[in-house]
Design an enzyme around this catalytic site. Structure first.
Site, PDB file in Angstrom:
ATOM      1  CG  ASP A  92       0.063  -0.710   2.495  1.00  0.00           C
ATOM      2  OD1 ASP A  92       0.613   0.334   2.810  1.00  0.00           O
ATOM      3  OD2 ASP A  92      -0.804  -1.393   3.558  1.00  0.00           O
ATOM      4  CG  ASP A 161       3.498  -3.707   6.270  1.00  0.00           C
ATOM      5  OD1 ASP A 161       2.818  -4.184   7.089  1.00  0.00           O
ATOM      6  OD2 ASP A 161       2.895  -2.376   5.532  1.00  0.00           O
TER       7      ASP A 161
END
EC number: 2.5.1.16
Lengths: 292, 292
Positions: A92, A161
């Protein structure tokens, strides 16, 4: 009993049975089945835009800042000179957005396995994908495992992440992954991985910390508040090759005026220290894991 | 989008629009409309027994300990000699259960307005109502306001364990309530009130803290993680008549071995200190409230 009407997205997963968070949806912006996972982007009534992968909320526009700031600055401020950073996952762009704020960082290499997440983020989640556009960031669409096998001794910091340990991210919680990160680090390097919450998955968090401890001379677990994650918080396992590292005491302290300029809404050195203080029941489980 | 099927209780309230926590229910144990509120007791799949008042989750068997320990021990450990304690609300008994653990406490007076909550708790929630049975506890069914008007200068600690500021508890968040508590305290006395979360109701938390600051020479706001409360945490506003009080540094530190004997699962002195460290955005809002 009150029941939810139409127009709510409910997060249902076996990782946290019997409890579910729901967000009221005003528009479904995007829905696709990529090569790796189901991707859903929602516009919500109260939390802005929301990215959902395989039915699990990854980030909401309202509260993603706490996760991104913490997964970036806990390791960055525990390292005396973090020049070269690797981000595994994070498609993202939110983590990259935060890492570039650290003035000592020279290069950021980001390896995301799913090109569709990158494309969706660039199209719908510009408040995060802006991180991917920064000139210090080099983006690779690749498997983090394969990438690290070919890049030994190159990074001061490796941030993982990932999504939760079901689906494509499962392997990122295994001991072999911590060993691989170790080989990709420079001397004194530090790793920081998303590692779940002690309130829903205490055994799993303790196991991930055990994997980290068996690989690195120093390891610890800290948390951040993220209201839209299960149990309202998430944690990070950190490991360091430098025996002198004390994760609870940052070696780099930014002044409040600097943090204002960096647009930091969650992190400062006090928050850093406090994030490693766990409830008694969790602290005990983490210490018990030393003996396994 | 996935939707919840039958058999889930969903918490829907205008205090946190667009977001809702749901628990899977295995049995509705009790449902009544008391003189003050709707009372619901549920048996759930993953969180044990749950008390719901006016549609809002008050406590679940799985995670109520963190709230009860913190609302009790933050004020108790900030006072050098807390002999006489008043609990306003807290009809389930969980706070009394914690307060009696402090060896210096001699008397606990508890004033709950709704006799039905007491009865329901004794019948269905014995893990909390056990606190009401302790010989140090004197229970009154009365309005906390009226009770305090008739009992000035009597208490070292006043804990307000209220529901949220809608319905019967609304008045417990007003400035007049803080003034009244002040008159009911002995010199050097301390108050601690449930005060909501900065992630959903920042303005309201800042306002409650302002009320406390305008009444007490020392005031502060600390938080506890409670996964089944909105945003996964809840906060407490504390005020002290003693100008020397520093809520961030407990004057009474229990050893870990003592805390084991007290069956404390959340609180210790490190947790106490860390609970007052707020995210930057919240800290700024709290400081801004000094100037109003």
């Amino acid at each position: 009993m009150e029941a939810l009407g139409q127009g709510w997205f409910s997060e249902i997963n076996d990782l946290w049975p019997g409890i579910s968070l729901s967000l009221q949806v005003t528009k479904i912006l995007h829905q696709e089945k990529s090569a790796y996972q189901d991707i859903l982007v929602l516009e919500t009534k109260s939390h802005g835009r929301v990215l959902v992968l395989d039915g699990i909320i990854q980030c909401t526009e309202k509260d993603e800042f706490s996760y991104q700031e913490m997964i970036a600055f806990l390791p960055l401020c525990s390292h005396p000179d973090p020049k070269n950073v690797l981000i595994v996952g994070g498609g993202d762009g939110g983590v990259a957005r935060e890492v570039v704020k650290h003035p000592g960082v020279q290069t950021i290499t980001q390896v995301e396995i799913d090109a569709s997440v990158l494309a969706v983020s660039k199209r719908y989640l510009s408040f995060m994908s802006v991180g991917l556009e920064h000139p210090k960031v080099t983006l690779k669409v690749d498997d983090g495992f394969e990438f690290m096998k070919q890049h030994t001794g190159q990074f001061d910091i490796i941030i993982t992440d990932s999504s939760d340990p079901v689906g494509p991210a499962e392997c990122l919680f295994h001991e072999s992954y911590f060993s691989l990160m170790k080989t990709a680090l420079k001397p004194g390097g530090i790793v920081c991985s998303q590692a779940g919450t002690v309130w829903a998955n205490l055994d799993h968090v303790a196991q991930t910390l055990r994997h980290c401890r068996s690989t690195f001379p120093v390891a610890s677990y800290g948390v951040a508040t993220v209201p839209t994650y299960p149990t309202g918080q998430i944690g990070f396992v950190l490991g360091s090759l430098n025996k002198e590292t004390n994760f609870k005491e940052p070696v780099k302290v930014f002044q409040e005026s600097e943090l204002d300029l960096m647009n930091m809404k969650y992190y400062n050195d006090q928050v850093h220290r406090a994030s490693f203080v766990l409830p008694r029941f969790a602290e005990k489980a983490m210490n018990a894991s030393r003996n396994h």
